[in-house]
Motif scaffolding. Sequence first.
Motif, PDB file in Angstrom:
ATOM      1  N   GLN A 173     163.658  37.687  -5.941  1.00 39.55           N
ATOM      2  CA  GLN A 173     164.583  37.259  -4.700  1.00 39.55           C
ATOM      3  C   GLN A 173     165.369  35.897  -4.899  1.00 39.55           C
ATOM      4  OE1 GLN A 173     161.708  38.553  -4.264  1.00 39.55           O
ATOM      5  NE2 GLN A 173     161.917  40.130  -2.714  1.00 39.55           N
ATOM      6  N   LEU A 174     164.530  34.958  -5.781  1.00 42.58           N
ATOM      7  CA  LEU A 174     165.189  33.752  -6.123  1.00 42.58           C
ATOM      8  C   LEU A 174     166.211  33.909  -7.145  1.00 42.58           C
ATOM      9  CD1 LEU A 174     161.871  31.516  -6.241  1.00 42.58           C
ATOM     10  CD2 LEU A 174     163.326  32.076  -4.392  1.00 42.58           C
ATOM     11  N   GLY A 175     166.183  35.046  -7.701  1.00 40.44           N
ATOM     12  CA  GLY A 175     167.477  35.433  -8.672  1.00 40.44           C
ATOM     13  C   GLY A 175     168.591  35.570  -7.796  1.00 40.44           C
ATOM     14  N   PHE A 176     168.538  36.412  -6.830  1.00 42.36           N
ATOM     15  CA  PHE A 176     169.341  36.599  -5.989  1.00 42.36           C
ATOM     16  C   PHE A 176     169.974  35.497  -5.099  1.00 42.36           C
ATOM     17  CE2 PHE A 176     167.954  41.145  -5.790  1.00 42.36           C
ATOM     18  CZ  PHE A 176     169.141  41.903  -6.080  1.00 42.36           C
ATOM     19  N   LYS A 177     169.256  34.586  -4.872  1.00 42.70           N
ATOM     20  CA  LYS A 177     169.407  33.001  -4.360  1.00 42.70           C
ATOM     21  C   LYS A 177     170.787  32.254  -5.017  1.00 42.70           C
ATOM     22  CE  LYS A 177     167.099  32.270  -0.425  1.00 42.70           C
ATOM     23  NZ  LYS A 177     167.606  31.823   0.661  1.00 42.70           N
ATOM     24  N   ALA A 178     170.184  32.378  -6.537  1.00 42.38           N
ATOM     25  CA  ALA A 178     171.126  31.783  -7.568  1.00 42.38           C
ATOM     26  C   ALA A 178     172.493  32.340  -7.564  1.00 42.38           C
ATOM     27  CB  ALA A 178     170.195  31.594  -8.723  1.00 42.38           C
ATOM     28  N   VAL A 179     172.420  33.864  -7.551  1.00 41.91           N
ATOM     29  CA  VAL A 179     173.823  34.679  -7.434  1.00 41.91           C
ATOM     30  C   VAL A 179     174.547  34.236  -6.239  1.00 41.91           C
ATOM     31  CG1 VAL A 179     174.704  36.723  -7.440  1.00 41.91           C
ATOM     32  CG2 VAL A 179     172.727  36.581  -8.832  1.00 41.91           C
ATOM     33  N   TYR A 180     173.858  34.068  -5.111  1.00 42.76           N
ATOM     34  CA  TYR A 180     174.669  33.490  -3.919  1.00 42.76           C
ATOM     35  C   TYR A 180     175.369  32.009  -4.224  1.00 42.76           C
ATOM     36  CZ  TYR A 180     171.893  37.061  -1.841  1.00 42.76           C
ATOM     37  OH  TYR A 180     171.394  38.473  -1.553  1.00 42.76           O
ATOM     38  N   LEU A 181     174.685  31.236  -4.825  1.00 45.59           N
ATOM     39  CA  LEU A 181     175.071  29.966  -5.321  1.00 45.59           C
ATOM     40  C   LEU A 181     176.240  30.228  -6.176  1.00 45.59           C
ATOM     41  CD1 LEU A 181     171.979  27.723  -5.573  1.00 45.59           C
ATOM     42  CD2 LEU A 181     173.636  28.011  -3.732  1.00 45.59           C
ATOM     43  N   LEU A 182     176.139  31.074  -7.012  1.00 44.66           N
ATOM     44  CA  LEU A 182     177.454  31.017  -8.045  1.00 44.66           C
ATOM     45  C   LEU A 182     178.702  31.457  -7.414  1.00 44.66           C
ATOM     46  CD1 LEU A 182     178.356  30.956 -11.152  1.00 44.66           C
ATOM     47  CD2 LEU A 182     177.317  33.298 -11.365  1.00 44.66           C
ATOM     48  N   THR A 183     178.425  32.676  -6.383  1.00 43.67           N
ATOM     49  CA  THR A 183     179.680  33.092  -5.754  1.00 43.67           C
ATOM     50  C   THR A 183     180.134  31.953  -4.930  1.00 43.67           C
ATOM     51  OG1 THR A 183     178.169  33.873  -3.799  1.00 43.67           O
ATOM     52  CG2 THR A 183     178.779  35.319  -5.732  1.00 43.67           C
ATOM     53  N   GLN A 184     179.442  31.076  -4.394  1.00 40.83           N
ATOM     54  CA  GLN A 184     179.815  30.078  -3.519  1.00 40.83           C
ATOM     55  C   GLN A 184     180.682  28.900  -4.542  1.00 40.83           C
ATOM     56  OE1 GLN A 184     176.688  27.517  -1.552  1.00 40.83           O
ATOM     57  NE2 GLN A 184     177.940  26.323  -0.525  1.00 40.83           N
ATOM     58  N   PHE A 185     180.158  28.942  -5.682  1.00 43.77           N
ATOM     59  CA  PHE A 185     180.813  27.908  -6.620  1.00 43.77           C
ATOM     60  C   PHE A 185     181.924  28.413  -6.907  1.00 43.77           C
ATOM     61  CE2 PHE A 185     181.548  26.358 -10.908  1.00 43.77           C
ATOM     62  CZ  PHE A 185     181.844  25.191 -10.737  1.00 43.77           C
ATOM     63  N   ASP A 186     182.007  29.839  -7.291  1.00 44.93           N
ATOM     64  CA  ASP A 186     183.208  30.495  -7.829  1.00 44.93           C
ATOM     65  C   ASP A 186     184.441  30.240  -6.496  1.00 44.93           C
ATOM     66  OD1 ASP A 186     184.999  32.234  -9.564  1.00 44.93           O
ATOM     67  OD2 ASP A 186     184.536  33.887  -7.927  1.00 44.93           O
ATOM     68  N   SER A 215     166.177  35.768 -15.598  1.00 47.20           N
ATOM     69  CA  SER A 215     164.910  36.146 -16.637  1.00 47.20           C
ATOM     70  C   SER A 215     163.862  35.647 -16.284  1.00 47.20           C
ATOM     71  CB  SER A 215     165.606  36.402 -17.942  1.00 47.20           C
ATOM     72  OG  SER A 215     164.300  36.786 -18.905  1.00 47.20           O
ATOM     73  N   VAL A 216     163.994  34.259 -16.149  1.00 48.05           N
ATOM     74  CA  VAL A 216     162.836  33.488 -15.838  1.00 48.05           C
ATOM     75  C   VAL A 216     162.230  33.589 -14.412  1.00 48.05           C
ATOM     76  CG1 VAL A 216     162.252  30.960 -15.422  1.00 48.05           C
ATOM     77  CG2 VAL A 216     163.684  31.599 -17.571  1.00 48.05           C
ATOM     78  N   MET A 217     163.243  33.916 -13.301  1.00 43.57           N
ATOM     79  CA  MET A 217     162.653  34.349 -12.109  1.00 43.57           C
ATOM     80  C   MET A 217     161.922  35.443 -12.093  1.00 43.57           C
ATOM     81  SD  MET A 217     163.546  31.581 -10.229  1.00 43.57           S
ATOM     82  CE  MET A 217     163.024  31.010 -11.770  1.00 43.57           C
ATOM     83  N   ASN A 218     162.233  36.480 -12.861  1.00 44.62           N
ATOM     84  CA  ASN A 218     161.244  37.948 -13.116  1.00 44.62           C
ATOM     85  C   ASN A 218     160.087  37.478 -13.532  1.00 44.62           C
ATOM     86  OD1 ASN A 218     163.635  39.162 -11.784  1.00 44.62           O
ATOM     87  ND2 ASN A 218     164.376  39.727 -13.992  1.00 44.62           N
ATOM     88  N   LYS A 219     160.045  36.763 -14.583  1.00 42.75           N
ATOM     89  CA  LYS A 219     158.680  36.311 -15.231  1.00 42.75           C
ATOM     90  C   LYS A 219     157.937  35.730 -14.370  1.00 42.75           C
ATOM     91  CE  LYS A 219     160.497  36.273 -19.645  1.00 42.75           C
ATOM     92  NZ  LYS A 219     160.799  35.506 -21.201  1.00 42.75           N
ATOM     93  N   MET A 220     158.551  34.801 -13.698  1.00 44.95           N
ATOM     94  CA  MET A 220     157.827  33.790 -12.388  1.00 44.95           C
ATOM     95  C   MET A 220     157.275  34.496 -11.241  1.00 44.95           C
ATOM     96  SD  MET A 220     159.316  30.527 -10.729  1.00 44.95           S
ATOM     97  CE  MET A 220     160.100  29.641 -12.080  1.00 44.95           C
ATOM     98  N   ILE A 280     161.178  25.862  -7.228  1.00 47.14           N
ATOM     99  CA  ILE A 280     162.703  26.254  -7.317  1.00 47.14           C
ATOM    100  C   ILE A 280     163.311  26.686  -6.071  1.00 47.14           C
ATOM    101  CG2 ILE A 280     163.647  28.582  -8.394  1.00 47.14           C
ATOM    102  CD1 ILE A 280     163.014  26.662 -10.565  1.00 47.14           C
ATOM    103  N   GLU A 281     162.545  27.178  -5.227  1.00 42.22           N
ATOM    104  CA  GLU A 281     163.106  27.390  -3.697  1.00 42.22           C
ATOM    105  C   GLU A 281     163.971  26.119  -3.370  1.00 42.22           C
ATOM    106  OE1 GLU A 281     161.905  29.690   0.458  1.00 42.22           O
ATOM    107  OE2 GLU A 281     160.427  29.302  -1.161  1.00 42.22           O
ATOM    108  N   GLN A 282     163.017  25.056  -3.452  1.00 40.97           N
ATOM    109  CA  GLN A 282     163.336  23.908  -2.969  1.00 40.97           C
ATOM    110  C   GLN A 282     164.574  23.132  -3.638  1.00 40.97           C
ATOM    111  OE1 GLN A 282     159.861  21.532  -3.716  1.00 40.97           O
ATOM    112  NE2 GLN A 282     159.055  21.731  -1.729  1.00 40.97           N
ATOM    113  N   LYS A 283     164.633  23.537  -4.981  1.00 42.63           N
ATOM    114  CA  LYS A 283     166.071  23.085  -5.542  1.00 42.63           C
ATOM    115  C   LYS A 283     167.117  24.031  -5.335  1.00 42.63           C
ATOM    116  CE  LYS A 283     167.245  20.995  -9.549  1.00 42.63           C
ATOM    117  NZ  LYS A 283     167.522  19.710  -9.908  1.00 42.63           N
ATOM    118  N   LEU A 284     166.911  25.262  -5.142  1.00 44.42           N
ATOM    119  CA  LEU A 284     168.077  25.956  -4.613  1.00 44.42           C
ATOM    120  C   LEU A 284     168.493  25.532  -3.240  1.00 44.42           C
ATOM    121  CD1 LEU A 284     166.420  29.529  -5.527  1.00 44.42           C
ATOM    122  CD2 LEU A 284     168.466  28.940  -6.141  1.00 44.42           C
TER     123      LEU A 284
END
Length: 242
Positions: free
Chosen positions: A121-134, A49-54, A72-76
Amino acid sequence: MSESIQLNLGALRSAMKLTLHTHHAARIWHGRQFSEGKNGIVGLSGFVSVMNKMKRGAEQDDPYSDWWMIRIEQKLTACKAHLTEIQENLDQFMADIPHALNIGDNLNIQPVTLPLFINAQLGFKAVYLLTQFDDLARRLLLAHHTALIGRRDMERWLDDGAHELRSLFAFAQQYKYSGATRDDFAANNARAREALESFGELPQDVLEGSRRSEFAPPIMRPRGTSDAHASSAAEDVDDTER
């Protein structure tokens, strides 16, 4: 005829669903609501939600939104590197499985499936990280079950991975739309001075617009927008994905 067909075309849509196999990943998706005696924890859905606003703020030519997208991109990138490091450490233990033993993937017989509604797109990047963690959580649980690692190592790596993601989400929650544009800074008007006082100095190349995130959207706000229009745009950003 061809022009008529093109004029009738709507927006592109793609149905998206995320499947998670571990409670560890599902908890990160949902986060935790604030309750008496417990602080709230931002989940991935809140991050999206924050990424959409950003992204919307960056479209409005807010240089602070652009700066936040870069950070955020650097943090990702840093988060992905840390999860990959844990995976590589685990690989060394998994290599001890005898060749005569064939172990399949550790999959949940009733995984949770979640619909995705993401515009940034940065929201999708975080989803990819969650699948990596899963995936990492599944392998850690399997490694412990098959006596390749002890409970202490399993819990430590699970906690480290979860902490990386939660730290990313909490960092993003600090974002606020400034309400100022690059035109405001060029004019050094009251809106720019107020933004500078509230949010601090910006790197010059970000302020000039020569450095933006790889996933920054085109700037849509027309030049010379009136104060009333700019105020309305700020309200649009705040209302996005509410």
